[in-house]
Design a protein around this motif. Structure first.
Motif, PDB file in Angstrom:
ATOM      1  N   UNK A 174       2.951  45.852  -4.510  1.00 51.07           N
ATOM      2  CA  UNK A 174       2.899  44.865  -3.433  1.00 51.07           C
ATOM      3  C   UNK A 174       4.243  44.777  -2.722  1.00 51.07           C
ATOM      4  N   UNK A 175       5.315  44.767  -3.494  1.00 49.48           N
ATOM      5  CA  UNK A 175       6.658  44.675  -2.926  1.00 49.48           C
ATOM      6  C   UNK A 175       6.980  45.879  -2.047  1.00 49.48           C
ATOM      7  N   UNK A 176       6.638  47.059  -2.532  1.00 49.79           N
ATOM      8  CA  UNK A 176       6.882  48.271  -1.751  1.00 49.79           C
ATOM      9  C   UNK A 176       6.113  48.222  -0.431  1.00 49.79           C
ATOM     10  N   UNK A 177       4.863  47.767  -0.503  1.00 48.13           N
ATOM     11  CA  UNK A 177       4.047  47.671   0.699  1.00 48.13           C
ATOM     12  C   UNK A 177       4.573  46.642   1.686  1.00 48.13           C
ATOM     13  N   UNK A 178       4.984  45.475   1.185  1.00 44.72           N
ATOM     14  CA  UNK A 178       5.514  44.422   2.044  1.00 44.72           C
ATOM     15  C   UNK A 178       6.798  44.864   2.741  1.00 44.72           C
ATOM     16  N   UNK A 179       7.695  45.503   1.981  1.00 46.00           N
ATOM     17  CA  UNK A 179       8.960  45.946   2.565  1.00 46.00           C
ATOM     18  C   UNK A 179       8.757  47.064   3.584  1.00 46.00           C
ATOM     19  N   UNK A 180       7.797  47.932   3.318  1.00 50.35           N
ATOM     20  CA  UNK A 180       7.500  48.992   4.284  1.00 50.35           C
ATOM     21  C   UNK A 180       6.944  48.396   5.577  1.00 50.35           C
ATOM     22  N   UNK A 181       6.048  47.432   5.430  1.00 48.25           N
ATOM     23  CA  UNK A 181       5.461  46.791   6.606  1.00 48.25           C
ATOM     24  C   UNK A 181       6.535  46.053   7.396  1.00 48.25           C
ATOM     25  N   UNK A 182       7.434  45.386   6.702  1.00 48.07           N
ATOM     26  CA  UNK A 182       8.511  44.655   7.382  1.00 48.07           C
ATOM     27  C   UNK A 182       9.430  45.620   8.121  1.00 48.07           C
ATOM     28  N   UNK A 183       9.762  46.744   7.479  1.00 48.11           N
ATOM     29  CA  UNK A 183      10.607  47.748   8.120  1.00 48.11           C
ATOM     30  C   UNK A 183       9.938  48.290   9.380  1.00 48.11           C
ATOM     31  N   UNK A 184       8.638  48.538   9.299  1.00 48.20           N
ATOM     32  CA  UNK A 184       7.887  49.025  10.466  1.00 48.20           C
ATOM     33  C   UNK A 184       7.860  47.971  11.576  1.00 48.20           C
ATOM     34  N   UNK A 185       7.695  46.702  11.192  1.00 48.19           N
ATOM     35  CA  UNK A 185       7.662  45.626  12.185  1.00 48.19           C
ATOM     36  C   UNK A 185       9.013  45.470  12.879  1.00 48.19           C
ATOM     37  N   UNK A 186      10.096  45.681  12.127  1.00 49.50           N
ATOM     38  CA  UNK A 186      11.428  45.597  12.737  1.00 49.50           C
ATOM     39  C   UNK A 186      11.620  46.713  13.757  1.00 49.50           C
ATOM     40  N   UNK A 187      11.179  47.914  13.408  1.00 50.90           N
ATOM     41  CA  UNK A 187      11.312  49.054  14.323  1.00 50.90           C
ATOM     42  C   UNK A 187      10.506  48.842  15.596  1.00 50.90           C
ATOM     43  N   UNK A 188       9.335  48.237  15.451  1.00 52.84           N
ATOM     44  CA  UNK A 188       8.468  48.028  16.607  1.00 52.84           C
ATOM     45  C   UNK A 188       8.848  46.774  17.401  1.00 52.84           C
TER      46      UNK A 188
END
Length: 200
Positions: A174-188
């Motif tokens: 869950x943590x890996x998924x949340x951090x990946x999603x957050x990183x993607x949201x920051x880029x976008x």
């Protein structure tokens, strides 16, 4: 960050549960659904979005405290100057009354600014707390797209769950998924908390 500590309390209870609490076997009998858990202490310590929100809030609070402190020092200097002028007889009674009234207004303005700024920060913290919880719950629904689990609960030391088998712990995934999603949201550009958190 007092308001964001609410996140810990909320996550210590049930984080998310499916609409159904049990699955049905081919025989038509109800069988218990699989319940898994997320370690909320680990989640908050390592969730990048939460860490950035805390940094941003701390930086804003520090800047506010510095601003208020500077206003208070400047005001105190004016009060000291006023008192010196009065002692030296450098003001008429009318001038003294006018200056005193202006100082009282300035003091009230500083106090009003402090109170309003504190309320604004509290509202912002509450909104970020809600955003964090919504993000976690939304991701857990995505995570369970294959309908593997019926419930995900939050586990923390000293919380309501006294024991849970380690193979039911899905914190890492869950943590890996949340951090990946957050990183993607920051880029976008969907989130800009990280940019705020770097300011001093």
């Amino acid at each position: 960050m007092k308001n964001l500590s609410i996140v810990v309390l909320l996550l210590s209870v049930i984080i998310w549960g499916c609409d159904k609490s049990a699955t049905t076997s081919t025989s038509g009998k109800q069988v218990a659904g699989r319940i898994v858990y997320v370690n909320t202490d680990t989640l908050l310590n390592q969730y990048d979005y939460y860490k950035d929100v805390v940094k941003s809030s701390e930086n804003k609070r520090f800047r506010l405290e510095t601003d208020i402190s500077n206003k208070a020092k400047n005001f105190q200097n004016k009060v000291t100057f006023f008192q010196q002028k009065v002692q030296q007889g450098g003001m008429t009674q009318e001038q003294g009354q006018t200056a005193q009234a202006q100082l009282q207004q300035e003091e009230q303005a500083i106090m009003a600014f402090r109170d309003k700024s504190a309320q604004d920060l509290a509202k912002e913290d509450a909104k970020k707390t809600e955003d964090i919880l919504n993000n976690i719950q939304a991701y857990l629904k995505e995570f369970n797209a294959g309908d593997k689990f019926d419930m995900v609960i939050g586990y923390s030391k000293g919380g309501g769950v006294l024991y849970a088998k380690e193979d039911l712990d899905i914190t890492k995934s869950v943590l890996e998924g949340l951090n990946k999603k957050y990183a993607d949201d920051k880029k976008s550009g969907k989130v800009k908390v990280a940019a705020d958190s770097t300011k001093k």
